[in-house]
Design an enzyme around this catalytic site. Sequence first.
Site, PDB file in Angstrom:
ATOM      1  N   ASN A  64       0.876  -1.166   0.000  1.00  0.00           N
ATOM      2  CA  ASN A  64       0.000   0.000   0.000  1.00  0.00           C
ATOM      3  C   ASN A  64       0.916   1.218   0.000  1.00  0.00           C
ATOM      4  O   ASN A  64       1.596   1.500   0.992  1.00  0.00           O
ATOM      5  CB  ASN A  64      -0.916   0.015   1.231  1.00  0.00           C
ATOM      6  CG  ASN A  64      -1.792   1.254   1.286  1.00  0.00           C
ATOM      7  OD1 ASN A  64      -1.361   2.359   1.010  1.00  0.00           O
ATOM      8  ND2 ASN A  64      -3.044   1.070   1.665  1.00  0.00           N
ATOM      9  N   ASP A  66       0.130   4.485  -0.415  1.00  0.00           N
ATOM     10  CA  ASP A  66      -0.420   5.738   0.111  1.00  0.00           C
ATOM     11  C   ASP A  66      -0.151   6.900  -0.849  1.00  0.00           C
ATOM     12  O   ASP A  66       0.322   7.961  -0.447  1.00  0.00           O
ATOM     13  CB  ASP A  66       0.167   6.027   1.491  1.00  0.00           C
ATOM     14  CG  ASP A  66      -0.557   7.191   2.188  1.00  0.00           C
ATOM     15  OD1 ASP A  66      -1.755   7.378   1.936  1.00  0.00           O
ATOM     16  OD2 ASP A  66       0.102   7.904   2.974  1.00  0.00           O
ATOM     17  N   GLU A  92      -3.885   1.664  -2.928  1.00  0.00           N
ATOM     18  CA  GLU A  92      -4.048   3.078  -2.601  1.00  0.00           C
ATOM     19  C   GLU A  92      -3.108   3.931  -3.464  1.00  0.00           C
ATOM     20  O   GLU A  92      -2.383   4.782  -2.974  1.00  0.00           O
ATOM     21  CB  GLU A  92      -3.845   3.356  -1.109  1.00  0.00           C
ATOM     22  CG  GLU A  92      -4.552   4.635  -0.699  1.00  0.00           C
ATOM     23  CD  GLU A  92      -4.483   4.932   0.794  1.00  0.00           C
ATOM     24  OE1 GLU A  92      -5.062   5.955   1.200  1.00  0.00           O
ATOM     25  OE2 GLU A  92      -3.869   4.152   1.556  1.00  0.00           O
ATOM     26  N   TYR A 167      -7.691  -3.644  -2.338  1.00  0.00           N
ATOM     27  CA  TYR A 167      -7.662  -2.575  -1.354  1.00  0.00           C
ATOM     28  C   TYR A 167      -9.056  -2.523  -0.740  1.00  0.00           C
ATOM     29  O   TYR A 167      -9.982  -1.921  -1.287  1.00  0.00           O
ATOM     30  CB  TYR A 167      -7.288  -1.245  -2.008  1.00  0.00           C
ATOM     31  CG  TYR A 167      -7.280  -0.071  -1.072  1.00  0.00           C
ATOM     32  CD1 TYR A 167      -6.788  -0.178   0.224  1.00  0.00           C
ATOM     33  CD2 TYR A 167      -7.759   1.176  -1.485  1.00  0.00           C
ATOM     34  CE1 TYR A 167      -6.778   0.905   1.076  1.00  0.00           C
ATOM     35  CE2 TYR A 167      -7.748   2.267  -0.639  1.00  0.00           C
ATOM     36  CZ  TYR A 167      -7.258   2.126   0.645  1.00  0.00           C
ATOM     37  OH  TYR A 167      -7.253   3.208   1.497  1.00  0.00           O
ATOM     38  N   ASP A 206      -3.955  -4.686   1.003  1.00  0.00           N
ATOM     39  CA  ASP A 206      -4.375  -4.062   2.251  1.00  0.00           C
ATOM     40  C   ASP A 206      -5.819  -4.484   2.504  1.00  0.00           C
ATOM     41  O   ASP A 206      -6.745  -3.954   1.906  1.00  0.00           O
ATOM     42  CB  ASP A 206      -4.265  -2.544   2.117  1.00  0.00           C
ATOM     43  CG  ASP A 206      -4.741  -1.800   3.359  1.00  0.00           C
ATOM     44  OD1 ASP A 206      -5.165  -2.457   4.329  1.00  0.00           O
ATOM     45  OD2 ASP A 206      -4.694  -0.559   3.352  1.00  0.00           O
ATOM     46  N   ASN A 208      -7.357  -4.200   5.357  1.00  0.00           N
ATOM     47  CA  ASN A 208      -7.964  -3.290   6.330  1.00  0.00           C
ATOM     48  C   ASN A 208      -8.610  -4.000   7.511  1.00  0.00           C
ATOM     49  O   ASN A 208      -9.705  -3.643   7.949  1.00  0.00           O
ATOM     50  CB  ASN A 208      -8.972  -2.368   5.632  1.00  0.00           C
ATOM     51  CG  ASN A 208      -8.408  -0.974   5.427  1.00  0.00           C
ATOM     52  OD1 ASN A 208      -7.766  -0.430   6.322  1.00  0.00           O
ATOM     53  ND2 ASN A 208      -8.622  -0.411   4.256  1.00  0.00           N
ATOM     54  N   ASP A 278      -1.890  -5.905   6.045  1.00  0.00           N
ATOM     55  CA  ASP A 278      -1.549  -6.360   4.694  1.00  0.00           C
ATOM     56  C   ASP A 278      -1.250  -7.852   4.719  1.00  0.00           C
ATOM     57  O   ASP A 278      -0.510  -8.329   5.591  1.00  0.00           O
ATOM     58  CB  ASP A 278      -0.352  -5.573   4.183  1.00  0.00           C
ATOM     59  CG  ASP A 278      -0.614  -4.076   4.178  1.00  0.00           C
ATOM     60  OD1 ASP A 278      -1.012  -3.549   3.127  1.00  0.00           O
ATOM     61  OD2 ASP A 278      -0.440  -3.434   5.237  1.00  0.00           O
ATOM     62  N   ASP A 303       3.016   4.861   4.723  1.00  0.00           N
ATOM     63  CA  ASP A 303       2.654   4.527   6.097  1.00  0.00           C
ATOM     64  C   ASP A 303       2.454   3.021   6.263  1.00  0.00           C
ATOM     65  O   ASP A 303       2.247   2.535   7.372  1.00  0.00           O
ATOM     66  CB  ASP A 303       1.419   5.305   6.572  1.00  0.00           C
ATOM     67  CG  ASP A 303       0.251   5.229   5.615  1.00  0.00           C
ATOM     68  OD1 ASP A 303       0.348   4.544   4.577  1.00  0.00           O
ATOM     69  OD2 ASP A 303      -0.790   5.861   5.897  1.00  0.00           O
ATOM     70  N   HIS A 304       2.494   2.282   5.161  1.00  0.00           N
ATOM     71  CA  HIS A 304       2.548   0.821   5.175  1.00  0.00           C
ATOM     72  C   HIS A 304       3.943   0.386   4.734  1.00  0.00           C
ATOM     73  O   HIS A 304       4.647   1.136   4.052  1.00  0.00           O
ATOM     74  CB  HIS A 304       1.542   0.224   4.188  1.00  0.00           C
ATOM     75  CG  HIS A 304       0.115   0.378   4.590  1.00  0.00           C
ATOM     76  ND1 HIS A 304      -0.694  -0.686   4.935  1.00  0.00           N
ATOM     77  CD2 HIS A 304      -0.673   1.480   4.677  1.00  0.00           C
ATOM     78  CE1 HIS A 304      -1.909  -0.252   5.204  1.00  0.00           C
ATOM     79  NE2 HIS A 304      -1.926   1.062   5.061  1.00  0.00           N
TER      80      HIS A 304
END
Length: 313
Positions: A64, A66, A92, A167, A206, A208, A278, A303-304
């Site tokens: 991911n 971001d 993302e 995602y 991801d 989530n 993830d 951030d991942h």
Amino acid sequence: MPKRAKKDDNKCETEASVQDEEPGNKKGKKGGKEAEPVILYEDGPDKLTTEDGKDYKLKISSWNVDGIRAWVKKEGLSWVREEDPDILCLQETKCAEKSLPAEVKNMEEYPNKYWACSEEKEGYSGVAMLCKEKPLDVTYGIGIEEHDKEGRIITAEFDSFYLVTAYIPNSSRGLVRLDYRQRWDVDFRAYLKGLDAKKPLILCGDLNVAHQEIDLKNPKTNKKTAGFTPQEREGFGALLAEGFVDSFRELYPDKPYAYTFWTYMMNARGKNVGWRLDYFVLSKALLPALCDSKIRSKAMGSDHCPITLYMAI
């Protein structure tokens, strides 16, 4: 995913996650709180063979990013070239195909590139799949308009398996999208079951959700936070019950502090206050081909962090 909210960002994936920062309760001599010791995750040596000695033939990485444009500027492609997976899956991306960075579009290592983006919002959601070898077929979405308009799924068919990069929708701040997330889980599970009836599959991305308490730093204070609600955890458990396996926990059932996401706030990554969001999920039929499932927690650029799968397939 749980992450900082931006003033100019109205996307539903934002989540403050201030509960992630939970210093220790011990008091020092002056009555202040002492910080918990930082325990970082260390990836062990890559296992390149199966239990019965078959060498890996396929290496897949998932990340991911971001925002793919920001990720490129943060030298994300340098990591990709060093890791050198056969297939690279991104989530993302937050970028329409026409606006993709030239550095990505021109990657000669991956002549077969596939993109999905939101039909309604620029700079929102989006997934990609970059392959060295051309798949037999590539499809987008899961065949349900409510879900497919956000550009969250790419499925590639290969000779002996399907690869799905995903995602998964976040339940959002205040869980305002939890009902939708539950509908998604049911429909996506049915989609994966349909694929699995034809040939086994690998799902990456991801997702989530932190499935178990071991999969995030502070489970007690996050039970009503998007990504760790009972409904989301049960949804992931229901997927596994249909004949799928969380590859990392299959190999490392008790490995703690193994996270793939850290909020940008409060130095969460430096303190390893994170979540494992993830995954590589496999059809059980592919378990004999599983060599290793890695978390590249030291890779920066998002951030991942990325994850990598080795398969003898």
